[in-house]
Write a protein that holds these residues in place. Structure first.
Motif, mmCIF file in Angstrom:
data_model
loop_
_atom_site.group_PDB
_atom_site.id
_atom_site.type_symbol
_atom_site.label_atom_id
_atom_site.label_comp_id
_atom_site.label_asym_id
_atom_site.label_seq_id
_atom_site.Cartn_x
_atom_site.Cartn_y
_atom_site.Cartn_z
ATOM 1 N N LEU A 62 0.827 -1.207 0.000
ATOM 2 C CA LEU A 62 0.000 0.000 0.000
ATOM 3 C C LEU A 62 0.865 1.261 0.000
ATOM 4 N N VAL A 63 1.981 1.222 0.726
ATOM 5 C CA VAL A 63 2.901 2.368 0.714
ATOM 6 C C VAL A 63 3.437 2.570 -0.694
ATOM 7 N N ASN A 64 3.819 1.474 -1.336
ATOM 8 C CA ASN A 64 4.338 1.556 -2.698
ATOM 9 C C ASN A 64 3.275 2.101 -3.652
ATOM 10 N N ARG A 65 2.028 1.703 -3.448
ATOM 11 C CA ARG A 65 0.945 2.206 -4.300
ATOM 12 C C ARG A 65 0.773 3.713 -4.120
ATOM 13 N N MET A 66 0.814 4.183 -2.877
ATOM 14 C CA MET A 66 0.689 5.620 -2.627
ATOM 15 C C MET A 66 1.757 6.404 -3.379
ATOM 16 N N VAL A 67 2.974 5.903 -3.311
ATOM 17 C CA VAL A 67 4.086 6.582 -3.984
ATOM 18 C C VAL A 67 3.882 6.561 -5.493
ATOM 19 N N LYS A 68 3.516 5.405 -6.041
ATOM 20 C CA LYS A 68 3.338 5.275 -7.489
ATOM 21 C C LYS A 68 2.196 6.151 -8.001
ATOM 22 N N GLU A 69 1.162 6.321 -7.185
ATOM 23 C CA GLU A 69 0.015 7.118 -7.626
ATOM 24 C C GLU A 69 0.193 8.600 -7.345
ATOM 25 N N GLY A 70 1.375 8.964 -6.866
ATOM 26 C CA GLY A 70 1.730 10.375 -6.768
ATOM 27 C C GLY A 70 1.342 11.068 -5.487
ATOM 28 N N TYR A 71 0.940 10.311 -4.471
ATOM 29 C CA TYR A 71 0.558 10.938 -3.214
ATOM 30 C C TYR A 71 1.800 11.216 -2.356
ATOM 31 N N GLU A 72 1.684 12.254 -1.563
ATOM 32 C CA GLU A 72 2.798 12.633 -0.696
ATOM 33 C C GLU A 72 2.761 11.797 0.587
ATOM 34 N N ILE A 73 3.945 11.386 1.045
ATOM 35 C CA ILE A 73 4.063 10.624 2.280
ATOM 36 C C ILE A 73 4.664 11.511 3.358
ATOM 37 N N GLY A 74 3.969 11.605 4.477
ATOM 38 C CA GLY A 74 4.493 12.255 5.659
ATOM 39 C C GLY A 74 4.642 11.229 6.769
ATOM 40 N N MET A 75 5.379 11.565 7.789
ATOM 41 C CA MET A 75 5.663 10.630 8.872
ATOM 42 C C MET A 75 4.733 10.884 10.059
ATOM 43 N N LEU A 76 4.189 9.794 10.625
ATOM 44 C CA LEU A 76 3.355 9.858 11.814
ATOM 45 C C LEU A 76 4.070 9.141 12.968
ATOM 46 N N GLY A 77 5.367 9.375 13.068
ATOM 47 C CA GLY A 77 6.153 8.683 14.071
ATOM 48 C C GLY A 77 6.243 7.203 13.755
ATOM 49 N N TYR A 78 6.606 6.411 14.752
ATOM 50 C CA TYR A 78 6.665 4.957 14.573
ATOM 51 C C TYR A 78 5.531 4.282 15.339
ATOM 52 N N GLU A 79 5.446 4.546 16.606
ATOM 53 C CA GLU A 79 4.347 4.037 17.419
ATOM 54 C C GLU A 79 3.389 5.190 17.726
ATOM 55 N N TYR A 80 2.166 4.831 18.052
ATOM 56 C CA TYR A 80 1.161 5.864 18.318
ATOM 57 C C TYR A 80 1.268 6.303 19.771
ATOM 58 N N LYS A 81 2.193 7.212 20.038
ATOM 59 C CA LYS A 81 2.423 7.713 21.388
ATOM 60 C C LYS A 81 2.370 9.232 21.402
ATOM 61 N N ASP A 82 1.901 9.780 22.491
ATOM 62 C CA ASP A 82 1.781 11.230 22.656
ATOM 63 C C ASP A 82 3.163 11.815 22.938
ATOM 64 N N TYR A 83 3.680 12.587 21.999
ATOM 65 C CA TYR A 83 5.035 13.132 22.147
ATOM 66 C C TYR A 83 5.147 14.091 23.335
ATOM 67 N N THR A 84 4.063 14.723 23.709
ATOM 68 C CA THR A 84 4.142 15.665 24.830
ATOM 69 C C THR A 84 4.333 14.939 26.163
ATOM 70 N N GLU A 85 4.075 13.636 26.175
ATOM 71 C CA GLU A 85 4.217 12.867 27.411
ATOM 72 C C GLU A 85 5.513 12.075 27.461
ATOM 73 N N LEU A 86 6.321 12.188 26.414
ATOM 74 C CA LEU A 86 7.577 11.438 26.342
ATOM 75 C C LEU A 86 8.772 12.347 26.605
ATOM 76 N N GLU A 87 9.827 11.762 27.144
ATOM 77 C CA GLU A 87 11.085 12.480 27.279
ATOM 78 C C GLU A 87 11.704 12.665 25.896
ATOM 79 N N GLU A 88 12.596 13.637 25.790
ATOM 80 C CA GLU A 88 13.200 13.956 24.490
ATOM 81 C C GLU A 88 13.809 12.728 23.830
ATOM 82 N N GLU A 89 14.527 11.930 24.589
ATOM 83 C CA GLU A 89 15.198 10.769 24.012
ATOM 84 C C GLU A 89 14.197 9.788 23.422
ATOM 85 N N LYS A 90 13.036 9.633 24.068
ATOM 86 C CA LYS A 90 12.014 8.721 23.561
ATOM 87 C C LYS A 90 11.401 9.242 22.266
#
Length: 248
Positions: free
Chosen positions: A99-127
């Motif tokens: 599906l990622v490959n299809r998005m790229v081939k069909e011309g859609y832009e890919i942005g990053m949503l982190g790796y895991e679904y975690k609230d960045y405001t609750e994590l230390e900088e290193e995390k």
């Protein structure tokens, strides 16, 4: 007398040059404020875009799930939508390389949503750094390169998030119109939420499995936006000046 006359002449010229430079600087700043992409920012630091100057940007978050992303891609193809931005978590992308490959081939832009679904405001900088680094590794393995946009996984961010994203070279992207599709309020409600959009708005939609009505709402959404040009987030923010609102 001639010596003092020459010295004063130079001084006058310098003063005039300074005044002219100040005038033109003020003028360019004035013009810059006439064309703006509103952003959140840490004081004198990196920025998070949430609205553009013109056009409309459709954005889709995908953090998890196996069922909804493909039908939404099918719907976008059916209605000839050429420009959209998908914010993908690295963990989801690893499990759905086709599906990622299809998005790229069909011309859609890919942005990053982190790796895991975690609230960045609750994590230390290193995390936070580690989560972004894990996502980078995942996308690199999928040959998805030159990602420039980052959306905080839960949508919550702070000055720390902006600073870390800036160090990695990412622009943090928020939104100005929330479709609330993830709450499954009904197809018409989702469409009505999006119909409030005006030029420059960045619209938040979802293609995770929790958003069960987004696909059916898309025809109505696209009909409400037919008078606008749909662009990617990068296209929206390109060549635009910014104004800032301090994030503490």
């Amino acid at each position: 007398m001639n010596f003092f006359f020459v010295l004063n002449g130079k001084t006058i010229k310098q003063i005039l040059l300074i005044l002219m430079a100040s005038f033109f600087t003020a003028w360019f700043l004035f013009l810059g404020n006439m064309i703006q992409v509103p952003v959140f920012s840490a004081k004198d630091g990196p920025k998070a875009v949430y609205k553009g100057e013109k056009d409309i940007a459709l954005t889709f978050n995908i953090g998890w799930g196996d069922e909804k992303a493909e039908p939404i891609l099918d719907a976008l193809k059916k209605y000839n939508v050429k420009s959209a931005t998908f914010f993908l978590s690295g963990s989801w992308a690893e499990r759905h390389p086709d599906l990622v490959n299809r998005m790229v081939k069909e011309g859609y832009e890919i942005g990053m949503l982190g790796y895991e679904y975690k609230d960045y405001t609750e994590l230390e900088e290193e995390k936070v750094r580690q989560d972004i680094a894990n996502a980078q590794t995942a996308f690199k393995k999928l040959n998805v390169n030159n990602i420039q946009l980052l959306r905080s996984p839960t949508g919550h961010f702070d000055a720390k998030t902006l600073k870390i994203a800036g160090r990695y070279g990412y622009t943090v992207v928020h939104w100005s119109i929330d479709s609330k599709d993830w709450t499954n309020p009904g197809v018409q409600v989702i469409a009505e939420n999006v119909a409030k959009a005006k030029k420059g708005d960045i619209i938040l939609l979802h293609a995770s499995d929790s958003a069960k009505q987004t696909e059916k709402a898309l025809p109505y959404i696209l009909d409400s936006l037919k008078d606008y040009k749909l662009v990617t987030v990068s296209e929206m923010i390109a060549n635009a000046n910014t104004k800032t609102s301090e994030i503490k």
